[in-house]
Each structure stands twice: as structure tokens, then as C-alpha cells.
Design an enzyme around this catalytic site. Sequence first.
Site, PDB file in Angstrom:
ATOM      1  CG  ASP A   1      50.451  42.213  37.317  1.00 37.58           C
ATOM      2  OD1 ASP A   1      50.221  43.344  37.772  1.00 37.58           O
ATOM      3  OD2 ASP A   1      49.913  41.181  37.762  1.00 37.58           O
TER       4      ASP A   1
ATOM      5  CG  HIS B   1      42.285  41.188  38.594  1.00 36.13           C
ATOM      6  ND1 HIS B   1      43.527  41.299  39.151  1.00 36.13           N
ATOM      7  CD2 HIS B   1      41.662  40.198  39.279  1.00 36.13           C
ATOM      8  CE1 HIS B   1      43.652  40.410  40.129  1.00 36.13           C
ATOM      9  NE2 HIS B   1      42.537  39.727  40.226  1.00 36.13           N
TER      10      HIS B   1
ATOM     11  CG  ASN C   1      46.117  48.921  41.880  1.00 37.74           C
ATOM     12  OD1 ASN C   1      46.871  49.458  41.071  1.00 37.74           O
ATOM     13  ND2 ASN C   1      46.379  47.755  42.432  1.00 37.74           N
TER      14      ASN C   1
ATOM     15  CG  ASP D   1      44.973  44.833  37.549  1.00 38.20           C
ATOM     16  OD1 ASP D   1      44.539  43.687  37.359  1.00 38.20           O
ATOM     17  OD2 ASP D   1      46.112  45.069  37.965  1.00 38.20           O
TER      18      ASP D   1
ATOM     19  CG  ASN E   1      45.231  37.158  42.379  1.00 39.39           C
ATOM     20  OD1 ASN E   1      44.904  36.162  41.735  1.00 39.39           O
ATOM     21  ND2 ASN E   1      44.354  37.980  42.911  1.00 39.39           N
TER      22      ASN E   1
HETATM   23 ZN   LIG Z   1      45.471  42.088  38.227  1.00 42.13          ZN
END
Ligand SMILES: [Zn+2]
Length: 422
Positions: A297, A171, A86, A144, A270
Site C-alpha cells: 500500500d 478497500h 486513484n 481503492d 487508512n
Molecule cells: Zn485502500
Amino acid sequence: MIDPSRGLDQIADVLLQDGTVAAVGAGLGAPDGAEVRDVRDRVVAPGLVDVHVHLREPGNEDVETIASGARAAAAGGFTAVCAMPNTDPVTDNQAAVGFIVRQSARAALTRVYPIGAISVGQRGERLSEFGEMVGAGAVAVSDDGKPVASSHLMRTALEYARTFEIPVADHCEDPLLAAGGVMHEGLVSTRLGLKGIPAAAEEIMVGRDVLLARLTGGHVHLCHMSTRGSAELIRRAKEQGTRVTAEVTPHHLALTDAACERYDTHAKINPPLREAADVAALRQALKDGVIDCIASDHAPHAYDAKEAAFDDAPFGIIGLETAFGVAHTELVVGGSLSLPELLHRMSTAPAAAFRLPGGTLKPGAAADVVVLDVAARWSVAPATFFSKSRNTPFEGRMLTGRAVLTIVGGTVAHQAEAPARS
Ligand SMILES: [Zn+2]
């Protein structure tokens, strides 16, 4: 020396030669010209592997680059990380994947493996070219940051990915059920007057994904699991032989939604931080192997962005430089995992889940090694981080255990100064 891949936990020498592990055993002599490092009282283990990081290059190089992320990873004891797609533009094609591979080679630190996007532009409409991305070096696919909302697209992604023997990392979030939420839906969100994200928003997608993995025979990897219900669904799916692996972050193992009490945006993540019963279930699932691995993450954000009001701040925290310390302090010192179990969950198991080299000190394997001082007590000081970002909820936290030497392919990628003891 602890090598979870072979169940070894013993006093031993480790000989690295020409970028690979040459031998492991007691009383190995040093060949002529060898550089000898005495790491007595330390733990030598396969380098840590993180299958879920965000390195922000291309597009947001002010908050992280592949080089700065690889440097932070080395400092955290990681010898391999997987970069989520992303970015801006999205890593959804052969050339974009090749760029990550080249930047990683240029940094020559921790190995950075690209993850390609599931859908073009991560728009959730059309599958990207998995074959071309795998050919260029992608080790998995993921959208994700966002869930794959369409069950049909997820089904075709799992079918397509199966051809290349790569996992589809999802995700898990029902976007409509989670819409507008900024923290876990529960007593704390009610008290704070913040809109919550119910546990069911995650569990609905976990349930769907394991059903689709079952239908297709594809391998689904579930990112950052946060609820006890998710752990139960994965447990049942694994009992039925479904090809599912899962990860949990150090912060979901260490913190609850109580961290949001002061509207601290460093607790805005999140999936959100959940309840104590979720933390307990996640720890048990990790111990049982229902959840395969710990992943950070790592999500760098600019200082200004995180200074916004709780409702407006972006989700996410960095984690590469605190992951081992937090996990070791909470789980090993805390008594729920043994050190070999933790190293399994941070090295051998994630490497296996994504079919990466590493996670082992077997002779012939790449010389990706971490040396840990598991007794070192240190205070988290974000100003000293190699990451370009500082957004961590663990500032000032006393941790026990850290990496003191990280070796990638036989070359030193990080060496700590003498760790402070207190
Ligand atoms: Zn994620």
C-alpha cells in the site's frame, strides 16, 4: 535458492537466458559468454510481487512517478507491482490504462501492471468499461482509496469482472461509520482525544464483500486487512469455498495504534493501525494462508502535507523500500514465519491472486529474480530512498534483510552497494 512455487529450498545455480529462467540445479555449467555472479551466502528467489501500490502518475508527479515508483520497487526487491487507479485523472478507461503500460515500458525497471477503476471517476455510480481496460493491460479493478459503498454496484462489478477472470479489489470501509475518524477507535484514541475508526467499519464491508462474492461467483480481493474480526470472516468464507483473497501490509503486521501516541502523522494510515491482538491475529492468518499475501500500500505524500496536524494530514505511508526488511525482521527473525513462507506470501501468492506471471523460478518463466541478503542489518534512512517521497514511520529503525540484486526479465533493475553490517 528458494522457490515457493515448487517447494524448493536448496543450494543451486540459476541460469537465466534470453529473459527467462533456463535452468535451476546444482552444478550447472556456465555457457560461453555467460555473466557469472557469485551470490554465495545470499538467497535467490522469485522476484517479489506487490499487488497494491500508488504511483501518483498522472497527476501528482512531484511525489511519485511510474518511473520513480518502479525504481523504488526494484530497490525493494520487487519485480512486479500493481498500480492503483486513484490518479488524477482516474485510471478508468482504455487510454488511461495504456498510458500506465507505456510509462512502465519506458522506465524498463520493475513491471508495473495497471489496475483500472471499478467506477467512472471512482465516483461509485457507474461501472467503467472493464473489457476495454483489460484489453489495454489492466489486471484487476479497484476504487481503492475509497470503498465501493453501493452493494448493488459491487455486485455488478463482481459479475462483470468474472467474465474477464480478474479480481475486484475492495478497500473495505463503511464510509458513514468511519466518517471523520483519523485513527483506530480504542483506548489510545480516547486518551489522545482523536476521533476513531471502529474495527466494525472494516468488518461490515468484509462481510458484505464475501457474501457478494458468494452470490456472484466473482473473485473479491480484500485490500489491507487490519482487524482480527476481518481475519475470522475471511477464514470462514474460505472454508465455505468463497472466491476471496486478501492482503495485509507490513505496517499492519508490525505496528499498533500506540504509534499514534505522539501525534506522529507517519502513523496516520487508512485503515488505521490497530491493537496488539489484531497484529497477532493478522500474523496467524498470514501463516495459515487465510490472508494470501503481503502488499505495501505504498502511498507517497508530500512532506508539507504530512507536516500538518494529525486531524488534517493525509492517510498513508510509503513502503516499497522497507516492505521486505520490515516483514523479514518482524516475521522471520521474530519467529512467526519461515523464510520460504514469507517469500511465498510476498511473491508466489500475490502473483497467483492476480494471475500475474512471476512468483516462480520454474524453467521457462520470466527471469524475474531477487537476490536477498537476509543477514544484512541496516538502518532505514529515507534520504537514500529512490521513491520521491519520504513519509515512513520506520525512519531510523534497524532492520535485518534486504534485496541486493533485482533482475527483471533478465536485466538488472537494481544492485545494492555492499550492504553495511553491524
Ligand atoms: Zn485502500
